[in-house]
Structure formats: structure tokens, C-alpha cells
Design a protein around this motif. Structure first.
Motif, PDB file in Angstrom:
ATOM      1  N   VAL A 177      33.769  44.335 -12.837  1.00  0.00           N
ATOM      2  CA  VAL A 177      35.245  44.378 -13.194  1.00  0.00           C
ATOM      3  C   VAL A 177      35.344  45.766 -13.863  1.00  0.00           C
ATOM      4  N   GLU A 178      34.601  46.044 -15.000  1.00  0.00           N
ATOM      5  CA  GLU A 178      34.894  47.065 -16.083  1.00  0.00           C
ATOM      6  C   GLU A 178      34.712  48.292 -15.264  1.00  0.00           C
ATOM      7  N   ALA A 179      33.631  48.377 -14.104  1.00  0.00           N
ATOM      8  CA  ALA A 179      33.350  49.536 -13.559  1.00  0.00           C
ATOM      9  C   ALA A 179      34.665  50.040 -12.756  1.00  0.00           C
ATOM     10  N   GLY A 180      35.344  49.077 -12.465  1.00  0.00           N
ATOM     11  CA  GLY A 180      36.683  49.452 -11.768  1.00  0.00           C
ATOM     12  C   GLY A 180      37.816  49.855 -12.293  1.00  0.00           C
ATOM     13  N   GLN A 181      37.899  49.725 -13.685  1.00  0.00           N
ATOM     14  CA  GLN A 181      38.965  50.151 -14.615  1.00  0.00           C
ATOM     15  C   GLN A 181      38.697  51.553 -14.935  1.00  0.00           C
ATOM     16  N   TRP A 182      39.912  51.808 -15.765  1.00  0.00           N
ATOM     17  CA  TRP A 182      39.909  52.991 -16.493  1.00  0.00           C
ATOM     18  C   TRP A 182      38.955  53.251 -17.308  1.00  0.00           C
ATOM     19  N   TYR A 183      38.005  54.406 -17.412  1.00  0.00           N
ATOM     20  CA  TYR A 183      36.903  54.495 -18.171  1.00  0.00           C
ATOM     21  C   TYR A 183      37.116  53.884 -19.812  1.00  0.00           C
ATOM     22  N   PHE A 184      38.083  54.442 -20.151  1.00  0.00           N
ATOM     23  CA  PHE A 184      38.273  54.083 -21.629  1.00  0.00           C
ATOM     24  C   PHE A 184      38.651  52.821 -21.933  1.00  0.00           C
ATOM     25  N   GLN A 185      38.932  51.861 -20.725  1.00  0.00           N
ATOM     26  CA  GLN A 185      39.746  50.662 -21.042  1.00  0.00           C
ATOM     27  C   GLN A 185      38.502  49.744 -22.111  1.00  0.00           C
ATOM     28  N   ARG A 186      37.708  49.677 -21.543  1.00  0.00           N
ATOM     29  CA  ARG A 186      36.845  48.370 -22.078  1.00  0.00           C
ATOM     30  C   ARG A 186      36.497  48.773 -23.800  1.00  0.00           C
ATOM     31  N   TYR A 187      36.599  50.058 -24.014  1.00  0.00           N
ATOM     32  CA  TYR A 187      36.188  50.595 -25.532  1.00  0.00           C
ATOM     33  C   TYR A 187      37.633  50.538 -26.351  1.00  0.00           C
ATOM     34  N   LEU A 188      38.661  50.631 -25.740  1.00  0.00           N
ATOM     35  CA  LEU A 188      39.845  50.597 -26.356  1.00  0.00           C
ATOM     36  C   LEU A 188      40.098  48.875 -26.819  1.00  0.00           C
ATOM     37  N   ALA A 189      39.741  48.242 -26.015  1.00  0.00           N
ATOM     38  CA  ALA A 189      39.588  46.689 -26.149  1.00  0.00           C
ATOM     39  C   ALA A 189      38.879  46.226 -27.426  1.00  0.00           C
ATOM     40  N   GLU A 190      38.042  47.006 -27.787  1.00  0.00           N
ATOM     41  CA  GLU A 190      37.340  46.816 -29.016  1.00  0.00           C
ATOM     42  C   GLU A 190      37.807  47.511 -30.278  1.00  0.00           C
ATOM     43  N   MET A 191      38.760  47.891 -30.415  1.00  0.00           N
ATOM     44  CA  MET A 191      39.266  48.896 -31.378  1.00  0.00           C
ATOM     45  C   MET A 191      39.826  47.811 -32.257  1.00  0.00           C
ATOM     46  N   ALA A 197      33.423  65.848 -16.342  1.00  0.00           N
ATOM     47  CA  ALA A 197      34.496  66.646 -16.719  1.00  0.00           C
ATOM     48  C   ALA A 197      35.810  66.034 -16.972  1.00  0.00           C
ATOM     49  N   ARG A 198      36.263  65.042 -16.332  1.00  0.00           N
ATOM     50  CA  ARG A 198      37.613  64.471 -16.649  1.00  0.00           C
ATOM     51  C   ARG A 198      37.468  63.679 -17.911  1.00  0.00           C
ATOM     52  N   PHE A 199      36.260  63.056 -18.076  1.00  0.00           N
ATOM     53  CA  PHE A 199      36.098  62.552 -19.450  1.00  0.00           C
ATOM     54  C   PHE A 199      36.093  63.480 -20.656  1.00  0.00           C
ATOM     55  N   LEU A 200      35.578  64.630 -20.759  1.00  0.00           N
ATOM     56  CA  LEU A 200      35.696  65.924 -21.622  1.00  0.00           C
ATOM     57  C   LEU A 200      37.147  66.202 -21.912  1.00  0.00           C
ATOM     58  N   ASP A 201      37.868  66.292 -20.777  1.00  0.00           N
ATOM     59  CA  ASP A 201      39.508  66.502 -20.776  1.00  0.00           C
ATOM     60  C   ASP A 201      40.119  65.340 -21.332  1.00  0.00           C
ATOM     61  N   GLU A 202      39.887  64.218 -21.378  1.00  0.00           N
ATOM     62  CA  GLU A 202      40.913  63.131 -21.582  1.00  0.00           C
ATOM     63  C   GLU A 202      40.269  62.700 -23.152  1.00  0.00           C
ATOM     64  N   ALA A 203      39.103  62.724 -23.362  1.00  0.00           N
ATOM     65  CA  ALA A 203      38.538  62.090 -24.661  1.00  0.00           C
ATOM     66  C   ALA A 203      39.689  62.676 -26.023  1.00  0.00           C
ATOM     67  N   PRO A 204      39.584  63.882 -26.186  1.00  0.00           N
ATOM     68  CA  PRO A 204      40.428  64.535 -27.228  1.00  0.00           C
ATOM     69  C   PRO A 204      41.798  63.857 -27.151  1.00  0.00           C
ATOM     70  N   ARG A 205      42.228  63.819 -25.985  1.00  0.00           N
ATOM     71  CA  ARG A 205      43.789  63.071 -25.824  1.00  0.00           C
ATOM     72  C   ARG A 205      43.889  61.811 -26.441  1.00  0.00           C
ATOM     73  N   VAL A 206      42.631  60.886 -25.863  1.00  0.00           N
ATOM     74  CA  VAL A 206      42.860  59.578 -26.234  1.00  0.00           C
ATOM     75  C   VAL A 206      42.601  59.488 -27.610  1.00  0.00           C
ATOM     76  N   GLU A 207      41.751  60.153 -28.269  1.00  0.00           N
ATOM     77  CA  GLU A 207      41.555  60.203 -29.871  1.00  0.00           C
ATOM     78  C   GLU A 207      42.729  60.549 -30.661  1.00  0.00           C
ATOM     79  N   ARG A 208      43.493  61.488 -30.154  1.00  0.00           N
ATOM     80  CA  ARG A 208      44.617  62.116 -30.684  1.00  0.00           C
ATOM     81  C   ARG A 208      45.539  60.883 -30.952  1.00  0.00           C
ATOM     82  N   LEU A 209      45.664  60.061 -29.920  1.00  0.00           N
ATOM     83  CA  LEU A 209      46.654  59.129 -29.697  1.00  0.00           C
ATOM     84  C   LEU A 209      46.235  57.819 -30.722  1.00  0.00           C
ATOM     85  N   LEU A 210      45.036  57.795 -30.741  1.00  0.00           N
ATOM     86  CA  LEU A 210      44.462  56.798 -31.686  1.00  0.00           C
ATOM     87  C   LEU A 210      44.645  57.231 -33.279  1.00  0.00           C
TER      88      LEU A 210
END
Length: 318
Positions: free
Chosen positions: A137-151, A183-196
């Protein structure tokens, strides 16, 4: 592993060998051989080659010749842990959310550092996050989803023993994800962290770097200690001869995700005592909690603590 007897010969196992056989982790058979500067290393051998043993502490450019004194370490750690309790109480009162990410090669000291941070803290407002591989189930989600659930929620501290940065390190090196996904992760990670961070999360990211000989020494120690052998995995063994691949992945990750909003703090980790003290000290110096005793905390050791930009300029993981 235990040496095979010759034909017709019966070998009696020692008590230690018998204990080791009882705690072999799943998938951890014989370890592959490793070549270090022309020296073959066998983790199954009782002793490391003396050349590797001698070079381990100073490997990877570690600037000290001797481990930090145990007496001084114990006294300093106690003072810093008292400060951590102040920090936690302040975070609870002020509804702060603190996230601390620990990344680094296998055996770099992530778990031991997290243990010293959490050792005397109130578990009711502290969480340690060490996720296993994703479920279908987690593998089918947005990559960051299960980590954001642990915030953490308001008043909590979350310590991540590895994190979303698996997608930039272990996964691409071991072939668990595609180049496009990394490559997509390296592009998205700074934006996700900026939002946090913009939402009020205090985010700390530690990269623990060790020399190759020190990594081999620690993995060898785990291999021969029944109480630590559970830490080994098939991935540890598979990575033994992929040092350069992990170095390249780590440097790419640090370069792409070291930002003003969420910078990386690199700590040279060959000496576990210095490592633990410096990680705790960095947190205490960068959170403005009530009652902070700067004299008890002391200053950062610039010989082993630096930001990612300085680390990469100094040669990085190579």
C-alpha cells in the motif's frame, strides 16, 4: 562463520561460536571479501588484518589520534542530557515541533547517537522513527507520504533513524528505485522541507561520515558480537564493495538538498563519543529553549562538525 572441518574431522564449537550461530540474521550468510588498499578483509575471520585495525581510527581524514576520554565523555554527556531535558520541557510548553534526521553509511553511529539523545527524555512527547521497507500500500503512495505521517504534533520531538533520504542513498545504489525516481526526489525534497519549516517545524539533518576502515572494523565487531549481530543485514553485506557508489550518491544528495531552510550538518563519526556529544551540542545551540546554559553546553568542535558545503569543498566522501 565457523570454519568447516576437514573430511573425517569433527570440530567442536566454542561457546562463543555456538552463540553466534543462534543469532544469525535472516539472509546474513557468509560475508563477501573486501579489498582495502590491496589487503583482503574477511569479516568472518576472528581478527581483522593489523593494517586495517591500525588505520581505522584515523581513516577518512579523521583529525584525532585517540578516542575522547571516557571520564570526560561521561561527565559532559550528563550535562548535555540535562540540557536536553530543559529543551524537551520547553518544546512541550511552547507547542514546538522538532524533527531530527540521522543519515549516514551503515555503522556510522546513528542508533547510538539517537539512544544517547533519548535516554533520559520523557517518552510521552518523544518518538523514534525507524521505518522498515514500505508495504505494498505504501509503495503505491506518494513517496513522502508515509514519512509525513510520522511528523510530530505540537510539543513533540521526532528522531528519524534513516528517513526519506533512503531514496537518495540506499535505494538507487542497491537498485531499489529508478534514476528518474531519485532525480524527482532530489527535486521535491527541498520543497517538502521548505513547507515543513514554513509551517513551524524545527528541522535538523545530520550526515554522519566515517572512514572505510572504520566502517569495516565496526561491521566486523558486529559480526562477532551476539548482542549486536542483529544489526547486520543482507544490504550491509551487499554494500561492502559499493563504497564509491555510496560516496557518489551521498555527495549528490548533500549538494542537491543542503538549503538555507533545511541545511545538512556533517559530523565526522570515527569516534562515537565525540560524535554523540557534537550532535547533542548542535541541537542545544540551535534551539532557543528557556534556561539554556551555554557554559555547560560548550562550543562546537569545528574539526569534526561542518555544514555540507564545507564538507563537499573539503573532498566529501571520497
Amino acid at each position: 562463520m565457523t570454519k568447516k572441518p576437514k573430511a573425517g574431522e569433527t570440530k567442536t564449537k566454542t561457546a562463543a561460536e555456538a552463540l553466534l550461530d543462534e543469532v544469525v540474521p535472516e539472509g546474513a550468510g557468509e560475508a563477501p571479501k573486501v579489498m582495502l588498499d590491496g589487503v583482503e578483509v574477511d569479516l568472518d575471520a576472528v581478527d581483522l588484518p593489523p593494517e586495517v585495525e591500525t588505520r581505522a581510527f584515523g581513516s577518512g581524514g579523521f583529525p584525532y589520534e585517540e578516542p575522547y576520554s571516557h571520564k570526560a565523555y561521561s561527565a559532559t554527556l550528563r550535562l548535555l542530557q540535562i540540557e536536553l531535558l530543559k529543551l524537551q520541557a520547553w518544546a512541550k510548553t511552547e507547542n514546538e515541533r522538532i524533527v531530527v534526521v540521522f543519515e549516514g553509511r551503515d555503522s556510522a553511529g546513528k542508533g547510538g547517537t539517537i539512544h544517547r539523545i533519548s535516554q533520559h527524555l520523557n517518552p510521552r512527547s518523544l518518538k523514534i522513527v525507524a521505518l522498515s521497507k514500505p508495504t505494498p500500500v505504501e509503495a503505491g503512495q506518494w513517496y513522502f507520504q508515509r514519512y509525513l505521517a510520522e511528523m510530530p504534533t505540537a510539543g513533540e520531538i521526532a528522531l528519524f533513524d534513516r528517513s526519506w533520504y533512503n531514496r537518495a542513498g540506499v535505494e538507487p545504489v542497491m537498485g531499489f528505485c529508478t534514476a528518474e525516481e531519485t532525480a524527482r526526489f532530489l527535486d521535491e525534497a527541498p520543497r517538502v522541507e521548505r513547507l515543513l519549516v514554513d509551517d513551524g517545524v524545527r528541522l535538523f539533518k545530520f550526515w554522519l561520515t566515517i572512514g572505510r576502515e572504520m566502517q569495516i572494523k565496526r561491521l566486523h565487531d558486529r559480526r562477532h558480537d551476539p548482542l549486536k549481530r542483529w544489526k547486520l543485514s543482507p544490504i550491509d553485506y551487499a554494500g561492502l564493495n559499493l563504497w564509491d557508489s555510496f560516496s557518489h550518491a551521498a555527495e549528490r544528495m548533500l549538494s542537491a538538498t543542503h538549503t538555507d531552510a533545511a541545511p545538512w550538518t556533517v559530523v565526522r563519526a570515527n569516534d562515537k563519543r565525540r560524535l554523540r556529544l557534537e550532535c547533542i551540542r548542535h541541537l542545544l545551540l540551535n534551539v532557543p529553549y528557556k534556561g539554556r546554559n551555554l557554559q555547560a553546553i560548550g562550543g562546537a568542535d569545528s574539526r569534526i562538525v561542518m555544514d555540507a558545503a564545507a564538507f563537499l569543498k573539503d573532498g566529501g566522501e571520497h
